[in-house]
Design a protein around this motif. Sequence first.
Motif, short mmCIF file in Angstrom:
data_model
loop_
_atom_site.label_atom_id
_atom_site.label_comp_id
_atom_site.label_asym_id
_atom_site.label_seq_id
_atom_site.Cartn_x
_atom_site.Cartn_y
_atom_site.Cartn_z
N UNK A 100 0.66 -45.22 9.14
CA UNK A 100 1.75 -44.67 10.25
C UNK A 100 1.37 -44.62 11.52
N UNK A 101 0.13 -44.19 11.84
CA UNK A 101 -0.32 -44.16 13.20
C UNK A 101 -0.26 -45.56 13.82
N UNK A 102 -0.49 -46.68 13.14
CA UNK A 102 -0.76 -47.95 13.91
C UNK A 102 0.72 -48.51 13.88
N UNK A 147 -1.97 -31.66 1.02
CA UNK A 147 -0.88 -30.91 1.25
C UNK A 147 0.24 -31.96 1.61
N UNK A 148 1.57 -31.60 1.39
CA UNK A 148 2.79 -32.50 1.60
C UNK A 148 2.72 -32.66 3.17
N UNK A 149 2.74 -33.77 3.85
CA UNK A 149 3.09 -33.96 4.91
C UNK A 149 4.46 -34.85 5.21
N UNK A 150 4.91 -34.61 6.12
CA UNK A 150 6.14 -35.17 6.72
C UNK A 150 5.86 -35.79 8.14
N UNK A 151 6.22 -36.93 8.42
CA UNK A 151 6.21 -37.85 9.61
C UNK A 151 7.46 -38.42 9.84
N UNK A 152 7.65 -38.74 11.20
CA UNK A 152 8.79 -39.41 11.54
C UNK A 152 8.45 -41.14 11.36
N UNK A 153 9.19 -41.66 10.47
CA UNK A 153 9.04 -43.05 9.88
C UNK A 153 9.57 -44.03 10.94
N UNK A 154 9.33 -45.24 10.56
CA UNK A 154 9.94 -46.25 11.45
C UNK A 154 11.65 -46.10 11.51
N UNK A 155 12.51 -45.68 10.45
CA UNK A 155 13.74 -45.38 10.46
C UNK A 155 14.67 -46.43 10.15
N UNK A 156 14.11 -47.56 9.18
CA UNK A 156 14.89 -48.59 8.90
C UNK A 156 15.86 -48.11 7.88
N UNK A 157 15.65 -46.91 7.04
CA UNK A 157 16.36 -46.34 6.22
C UNK A 157 16.64 -45.05 6.23
N UNK A 158 17.74 -44.39 6.13
CA UNK A 158 17.95 -42.96 6.54
C UNK A 158 18.45 -42.42 5.25
N UNK A 159 18.45 -40.99 5.19
CA UNK A 159 19.10 -40.17 4.10
C UNK A 159 18.33 -40.42 2.75
#
Length: 230
Positions: A100-102, A147-159
């Motif tokens: 995710x970071x890279x 723990x459960x983590x949520x991060x902002x992804x690339x965003x190619x897919x939504x919902x």
Amino acid sequence: MMRERYVYLLGGNSFQAEANRQFIEQAGGSDATIALCIMNRPGWEEYVPLFQQMWRESGAHDVQVIVPDAEGHLDMEHAEQVLSRATGIFIAGGNTEKYHHYYATGAFKDLLIDRYKNGVPIAGNSAGALILPEICLISPLDNEQSVMLFKQGVGLLSDVLISVHYTEWGDQTNLLEGMKAKKVQRGLGIDEQACAVFINERLASSLGESVHMVTIQDVEQDEYIAKETS
């Protein structure tokens, strides 16, 4: 005429034959230039020839590697050159937070989105799959904090929320809890030997073993439906 947009989400095994065959076909077959995005960890160099051999069997001979150096620095100038020429992009698996970071932030993320919008098929395995949607769900089974983590992804897919190694890790509860937390009605649990194929941001087919579709009908009443697509 705009090219159709393809995303291949592999659940744990990078080397699924049919998924990779279709990915290479969409990337141009014998004319394909593949960007392989991978992490710098012990033995990573040994994986590259395995990818090259597999893709060569589908006709693709030009494979360029993007990898952070030993100090953890990613050469963005090199990455931009490789991505700008790529007709297919494959993001491998490993530590999801590092991937995710890279590969899901900053300039690299912007390049991925641009290439995707221009019709370049993008495939991700395990961590590589998790970072591609709008919300990247990292299971408690997949990080050191448990723990459960949520991060902002690339965003190619939504919902949609994605879970990988789904049956093998018994990750059903975590996917459902993540969906409730983010009020996302659709979830996909992808088994290790499975691949979910999206065309123009819609789930079009599944390959290999099972892809499990989870739909929350009523968040408040805790009602949901789970079914397999293959």
